[in-house]
Design a protein around this motif. Structure first.
Motif, PDB file in Angstrom:
ATOM      1  N   ARG A 109       0.860  -1.188   0.000  1.00 25.17           N
ATOM      2  CA  ARG A 109       0.000   0.000   0.000  1.00 25.17           C
ATOM      3  C   ARG A 109       0.891   1.232   0.000  1.00 25.17           C
ATOM      4  O   ARG A 109       1.794   1.362   0.835  1.00 25.17           O
ATOM      5  N   ASN A 110       0.629   2.116  -0.927  1.00 26.64           N
ATOM      6  CA  ASN A 110       1.410   3.346  -1.079  1.00 26.64           C
ATOM      7  C   ASN A 110       0.614   4.516  -0.509  1.00 26.64           C
ATOM      8  O   ASN A 110      -0.431   4.880  -1.038  1.00 26.64           O
ATOM      9  N   TYR A 111       1.132   5.122   0.570  1.00 25.38           N
ATOM     10  CA  TYR A 111       0.464   6.267   1.180  1.00 25.38           C
ATOM     11  C   TYR A 111       1.027   7.596   0.667  1.00 25.38           C
ATOM     12  O   TYR A 111       0.537   8.646   1.038  1.00 25.38           O
ATOM     13  N   THR A 112       2.080   7.552  -0.146  1.00 29.14           N
ATOM     14  CA  THR A 112       2.649   8.803  -0.655  1.00 29.14           C
ATOM     15  C   THR A 112       1.797   9.316  -1.807  1.00 29.14           C
ATOM     16  O   THR A 112       1.016   8.580  -2.421  1.00 29.14           O
ATOM     17  N   TYR A 113       1.983  10.572  -2.116  1.00 26.93           N
ATOM     18  CA  TYR A 113       1.174  11.205  -3.156  1.00 26.93           C
ATOM     19  C   TYR A 113       1.539  10.688  -4.541  1.00 26.93           C
ATOM     20  O   TYR A 113       0.681  10.477  -5.388  1.00 26.93           O
ATOM     21  N   ASP A 114       2.839  10.471  -4.790  1.00 31.56           N
ATOM     22  CA  ASP A 114       3.298  10.079  -6.122  1.00 31.56           C
ATOM     23  C   ASP A 114       3.488   8.575  -6.232  1.00 31.56           C
ATOM     24  O   ASP A 114       3.783   7.887  -5.248  1.00 31.56           O
ATOM     25  N   GLU A 115       3.366   8.084  -7.454  1.00 29.10           N
ATOM     26  CA  GLU A 115       3.649   6.696  -7.721  1.00 29.10           C
ATOM     27  C   GLU A 115       5.157   6.439  -7.702  1.00 29.10           C
ATOM     28  O   GLU A 115       5.949   7.356  -7.881  1.00 29.10           O
ATOM     29  N   PHE A 116       5.526   5.205  -7.502  1.00 22.58           N
ATOM     30  CA  PHE A 116       6.918   4.797  -7.627  1.00 22.58           C
ATOM     31  C   PHE A 116       6.961   3.457  -8.338  1.00 22.58           C
ATOM     32  O   PHE A 116       5.942   2.760  -8.450  1.00 22.58           O
ATOM     33  N   PHE A 117       8.118   3.103  -8.848  1.00 21.91           N
ATOM     34  CA  PHE A 117       8.288   1.856  -9.585  1.00 21.91           C
ATOM     35  C   PHE A 117       8.893   0.823  -8.643  1.00 21.91           C
ATOM     36  O   PHE A 117      10.028   0.964  -8.202  1.00 21.91           O
ATOM     37  N   LEU A 118       8.113  -0.202  -8.315  1.00 24.12           N
ATOM     38  CA  LEU A 118       8.588  -1.264  -7.435  1.00 24.12           C
ATOM     39  C   LEU A 118       9.329  -2.302  -8.264  1.00 24.12           C
ATOM     40  O   LEU A 118       8.748  -2.951  -9.132  1.00 24.12           O
ATOM     41  N   VAL A 119      10.621  -2.440  -8.006  1.00 22.73           N
ATOM     42  CA  VAL A 119      11.461  -3.334  -8.796  1.00 22.73           C
ATOM     43  C   VAL A 119      11.404  -4.757  -8.260  1.00 22.73           C
ATOM     44  O   VAL A 119      11.099  -5.708  -8.987  1.00 22.73           O
ATOM     45  N   SER A 120      11.694  -4.927  -6.971  1.00 19.79           N
ATOM     46  CA  SER A 120      11.753  -6.279  -6.417  1.00 19.79           C
ATOM     47  C   SER A 120      11.681  -6.231  -4.901  1.00 19.79           C
ATOM     48  O   SER A 120      11.925  -5.199  -4.270  1.00 19.79           O
ATOM     49  N   VAL A 121      11.349  -7.372  -4.336  1.00 19.97           N
ATOM     50  CA  VAL A 121      11.390  -7.575  -2.888  1.00 19.97           C
ATOM     51  C   VAL A 121      12.050  -8.918  -2.647  1.00 19.97           C
ATOM     52  O   VAL A 121      11.732  -9.913  -3.312  1.00 19.97           O
ATOM     53  N   THR A 122      12.980  -8.957  -1.705  1.00 16.50           N
ATOM     54  CA  THR A 122      13.669 -10.203  -1.364  1.00 16.50           C
ATOM     55  C   THR A 122      13.514 -10.458   0.119  1.00 16.50           C
ATOM     56  O   THR A 122      13.792  -9.582   0.952  1.00 16.50           O
ATOM     57  N   LEU A 123      13.026 -11.647   0.465  1.00 13.86           N
ATOM     58  CA  LEU A 123      12.923 -12.065   1.859  1.00 13.86           C
ATOM     59  C   LEU A 123      14.038 -13.055   2.147  1.00 13.86           C
ATOM     60  O   LEU A 123      14.267 -13.994   1.370  1.00 13.86           O
ATOM     61  N   GLU A 124      14.723 -12.863   3.266  1.00 15.36           N
ATOM     62  CA  GLU A 124      15.906 -13.665   3.564  1.00 15.36           C
ATOM     63  C   GLU A 124      15.678 -14.584   4.765  1.00 15.36           C
ATOM     64  O   GLU A 124      14.941 -14.250   5.680  1.00 15.36           O
ATOM     65  N   ASP A 125      16.331 -15.728   4.736  1.00 13.04           N
ATOM     66  CA  ASP A 125      16.429 -16.630   5.881  1.00 13.04           C
ATOM     67  C   ASP A 125      15.082 -17.007   6.470  1.00 13.04           C
ATOM     68  O   ASP A 125      14.890 -16.994   7.695  1.00 13.04           O
ATOM     69  N   ILE A 126      14.138 -17.376   5.611  1.00 13.04           N
ATOM     70  CA  ILE A 126      12.866 -17.881   6.110  1.00 13.04           C
ATOM     71  C   ILE A 126      13.107 -19.292   6.636  1.00 13.04           C
ATOM     72  O   ILE A 126      13.636 -20.143   5.914  1.00 13.04           O
ATOM     73  N   PRO A 127      12.784 -19.550   7.891  1.00 10.35           N
ATOM     74  CA  PRO A 127      13.070 -20.869   8.473  1.00 10.35           C
ATOM     75  C   PRO A 127      12.535 -22.011   7.624  1.00 10.35           C
ATOM     76  O   PRO A 127      11.416 -21.966   7.126  1.00 10.35           O
TER      77      PRO A 127
END
Length: 867
Positions: A126-144
């Motif tokens: 969810r983006n609460y800022t006024y302007d859009e942004f370009f979401l490139v990637s998300v990385t989650l680390e060390d998930i058990p």
């Protein structure tokens, strides 16, 4: 009770995004007050270190103003859907990592987690800022018990109030057929596709990502001028056409079937060029061309008609060698525009100079030779029209009740005079006669074209002989016009034979120019625009509407759709529109795109596969003992030889990839998303041809492999072959004129006397004049360039595009095969026995070399139709 999560354990994540612009990152006013993220307040003082200032401001804008919620792929809520975790927010901005790329910013994030939540398979943002942004990637680390999870996003995220569901969803880089989707993710998968399809109503808004179909009803503007009215293409048997993305704009006042033009076209938001993409630079150049250069030239030429003519071949060469003086005012509006500074040099406001085209970089006059004229039919920018001549004289497929007798008037005597003792029968039986035939494409429109101001054109046929040394030799050119008393009375034709001396040699040169004008128009409108750009857009729309990002075929095809909808929208707005660049500088004028509709009537999807195309044109026959299972009619056919290498590599990669997910034909038939996708491609995207029997039924693995290979071939190698040679060959207008303004002069006329006295003047008064040359060269120079961030065949923009190790290994093999092919092509270009690879102009055929640097390189196969 700690609630859903055991807060003693947190999953660390890294979020990579790009702000809307570099300015926004320093603009605290872009943060919108309110929302769960709270109000960003406080004044950030100036910091001496520039990098430190950017970090602080970025953190202030995005932390506590962009939130995430994980969605489980293994645990469900009370309704059976994947559990949704608590909302968490971006944290501090990290120093930009070298591997991220220009202006990409990384942020820390931590998610609360416990074992009951299971393995994340998606997340809400969810983006609460006024302007859009370009979401490139998300990385989650060390998930058990799992390790790292990658989310490849590549999407614009707007303020949450712009979305009906408020949250955007993104899925992990897993790959699932619909039937194999983890139960907790099924609802989310289906909901996302429903959002992308929309409801088919209303005018689309900038932030939306809705993919829907419409006809080409936005090319004309009758409200501005009745002369700018154009027929609707698509939705009728009269003007069939592939579909484009629906925008939902209001109708014009004078034609309720046409859509009102707009300065900015809607397209699904993620289809727009990234704000850092250098193709934006090129896009701006095309807009500036139509909005600034064209009007400036119009004003000048209206007041100074004499300047519109080249007076000698040397003056044409001055376009590249020393520059030409242009009237005051032509360059004043465009000189400050960066793209024009890059593609041609200007001296104040008076001198314009283009880069030298490849075709004249070694020799200035070899373009005039018969050998080069013929060679470019198999190694030029339009190498897939020539065909084997199987009957003599050549016949027409036009309806004789409408167009009379269109049979060729070329006789055996015309040909055999230059066949070194070989008879026509012997050459036909030996598969040594070939034809470049534009009779049927141009004749139905020729009366109307020749009624346009200054247009004087023929429909042409050119017959060629395959010589013993493997090169082609033109034997005769037939120039045809409709009967003056009516199209239904057939054609009036003349046959021109090769000559190298006297006035006959000038007539022969002019005849070749008329052939090339036909070829230039057909190339730009059919081989290039229709057969790559236009026919691909319906596949892109259907893929986004019907195949989830989790689907293996979506992951296979997605890279080959990059930027295509955007460049097509730009073309409708500035290039192929009424009064646009194509109508301005190519022979068919206002009938240009209408002509492509006539050709689309006979378009066959399955014929677009290179081996099928070669066989259909008689340029190859099946031969299991030959390379690629085909024996070429012209052994040294650069486009076919290199293209078959690329085709086989594509098909091998697709076959290996598809086999990972579809062990049987039954798996194809039971894939609900795949079946919905193909049904929509046929019945909606190419709906005007939906009843054609040649459409694959999509019931077998082989049909899927061949269809996907064909889509990839069209979007990558075929487009590269017909696009990136435009300026290298056509930048020298004498070599590839786009307009014909005079017929061949008849004895006793002043034009004939002029031709005798000054062959160069006769040629220059026949072909494209100066104003249209400048327009044409400017646009094809832009279209022939590679962007700095281009992604080429065998490459991906993210190494984590899938988590499937077998798919990654197969793709690595594909890349290695392309590198091997590049070496083979380079070696072939060094073989002096292969005369068609260099020709008299000494220009090696490099268009199908897979890789390239930025700029005007005459090589490189991008993944997609990106320019």
């Amino acid at each position: 009770m700690l609630g859903l999560f055991d807060k003693s354990h947190k999953i660390k994540g890294t979020v990579v995004l790009m702000p809307k612009s570099v300015l926004d990152i320093n603009d605290l006013n872009s943060v919108k007050n309110g929302g769960v993220g709270g109000v960003v307040s406080g004044i950030f003082g100036a910091v001496a270190d520039v990098t430190g200032q950017i970090v602080d401001t970025a953190t202030a804008i995005f932390s506590r103003n962009v939130s995430f919620k994980l969605i489980s792929a293994t645990s469900t809520d009370a309704k059976g859907n994947g559990k949704v975790g608590n909302e968490t927010f971006l944290e501090k901005h990290l120093p930009t990592l070298p591997t991220l790329g220009d202006r990409r910013d990384a942020y820390d994030i931590h998610f609360e987690w416990d074992a009951n939540f299971g393995i994340p398979g998606a997340f809400y943002i969810r983006n609460y800022t006024y302007d859009e942004f370009f979401l490139v990637s998300v990385t989650l680390e060390d998930i058990p018990n799992h390790g790292t999870i990658h989310f490849v996003c590549n999407s614009w995220v707007y303020n949450f109030k712009d979305y009906d569901k408020k949250d955007r969803i993104f899925f992990a880089n897993k790959t699932y057929l619909p039937s194999a989707t983890p139960g907790p993710l099924v609802k989310y998968r289906e909901e996302e596709l429903k959002i992308l399809r929309g409801d088919g109503t209303g005018e689309r808004k900038e932030h939306e990502r809705i993919y829907d179909y419409d006809v080409y009803n936005d090319l004309g503007n009758p409200d501005e001028d009745v002369k700018l009215a154009r027929p609707v293409l698509g939705g009728s048997s009269t003007y069939p056409y592939p579909r484009r993305v629906r925008t939902g704009r209001k109708a014009t006042k004078k034609d309720p079937k046409s859509e009102r033009p707009a300065s900015e076209l809607y397209m699904p938001r993620d289809e727009k060029f990234g704000h850092l993409k250098s193709s934006d630079f090129l896009t701006y150049g095309i807009k500036s061309l139509s909005q600034k250069l064209l009007p400036s030239l119009e004003n000048v030429f209206d007041s100074d008609l004499t300047w519109n003519e080249f007076d000698s071949f040397e003056e044409v060469r001055d376009l590249y060698e020393g520059g030409i003086k242009v009237p005051t005012g032509v360059l004043s509006d465009i000189s400050p525009i960066p793209i024009f500074k890059e593609i041609f040099r200007t001296d104040g406001e008076s001198v314009l100079q283009f880069p030298p085209p490849h075709v004249v970089q070694v020799t200035k006059s070899a373009w005039m030779t018969d050998d080069e004229f013929a060679r470019e039919m198999i190694a030029g920018v339009n190498p897939n029209v020539i065909r084997l001549l199987k009957e003599f004289p050549p016949q027409s497929k036009l309806d004789p009740s409408l167009y009379g007798d269109q049979s060729s008037t070329i006789t055996k005597e015309h040909l055999e005079i230059n066949m070194d003792g070989v008879t026509v029968e012997e050459a036909l039986n030996g598969q040594r006669l070939f034809i470049l035939d534009y009779q049927d494409a141009f004749m139905p429109y020729l009366t109307r074209i020749n009624a346009l101001p200054s247009a004087k054109a023929y429909a042409t046929r050119t017959i060629l002989l395959l010589k013993d040394d493997g090169t082609l030799k033109p034997l005769a050119i037939e120039l045809s016009k409709p009967h003056p008393s009516g199209d239904n009375l057939g054609a009036e034709s003349k046959v021109v034979l090769p000559a190298d001396q006297g006035v006959e040699s000038t007539i022969w040169l002019l005849a070749k120019a008329h052939v090339i004008v036909n070829d230039s128009g057909y190339h730009q409108l059919m081989s290039h625009w229709l057969n790559t750009h236009a026919v691909t857009e319906p596949f892109i729309i259907a893929t986004n509407r019907r195949l989830s990002v989790l689907h293996p075929i979506y992951k296979l095809l997605y890279p080959h759709y990059r930027d295509t909808i955007n460049i097509n929208g730009l073309a409708r707005n500035a290039l192929i529109n009424a009064g646009g660049v194509i109508e301005e500088s190519f022979l068919p004028g206002r009938y240009s795109i209408e002509m492509s509709s006539a050709v689309y009537k006979n378009w066959v999807f399955t014929d677009q596969a290179l081996p099928v195309d070669l066989i259909k044109r008689g340029m190859a026959v099946e031969d299991p003992s030959s390379p690629h299972g085909l024996r070429l009619a012209v052994e040294d056919y650069p486009y076919a030889v290199d293209g078959l290498e690329i085709w086989d590599a594509i098909k091998s990669w697709v076959q290996e990839y598809v086999s990972l997910y579809y062990p049987t034909d039954l798996a194809i038939q039971q894939d609900t998303e795949l079946q919905a996708w193909w049904k929509e491609v046929v019945e909606k995207g190419h709906g005007d041809l939906k009843d054609k029997p040649w459409w694959p039924k999509m019931q077998t693995r082989q049909e899927l492999i061949q269809s996907c290979s064909t889509i990839i071939w069209i979007a990558s190698a075929l487009h590269a072959a017909v696009n990136f040679g435009q300026y290298p060959y056509g930048g020298f207008i004498l070599n590839r004129p786009t307009l014909s303004r005079r017929w061949i002069p008849e004895p006793g006329t002043k034009e004939y006397d002029e031709m005798v006295e000054s062959p160069q003047t006769a040629y220059l008064r026949t072909i494209t004049p100066k104003r249209q040359t400048i327009i044409d060269l400017t646009v094809i120079e832009i279209l022939s360039r590679h962007a700095s961030d281009e992604i080429y065949l065998g490459e991906r923009d993210n190494p984590n595009w899938t988590s499937d190790s077998k798919a990654l290994e197969a793709f690595k093999k594909f890349g290695s095969k392309l590198a091997e092919i590049e070496g083979k092509i380079t070696a072939r270009n060094k073989d002096s026995n292969k005369k068609n690879r260099y020709g008299p102009v000494q220009l090696p055929y490099t268009l199908l070399l897979p890789t390239s640097e930025e700029g005007l390189t005459f090589r490189g196969i991008p993944n997609s139709i990106s320019i």
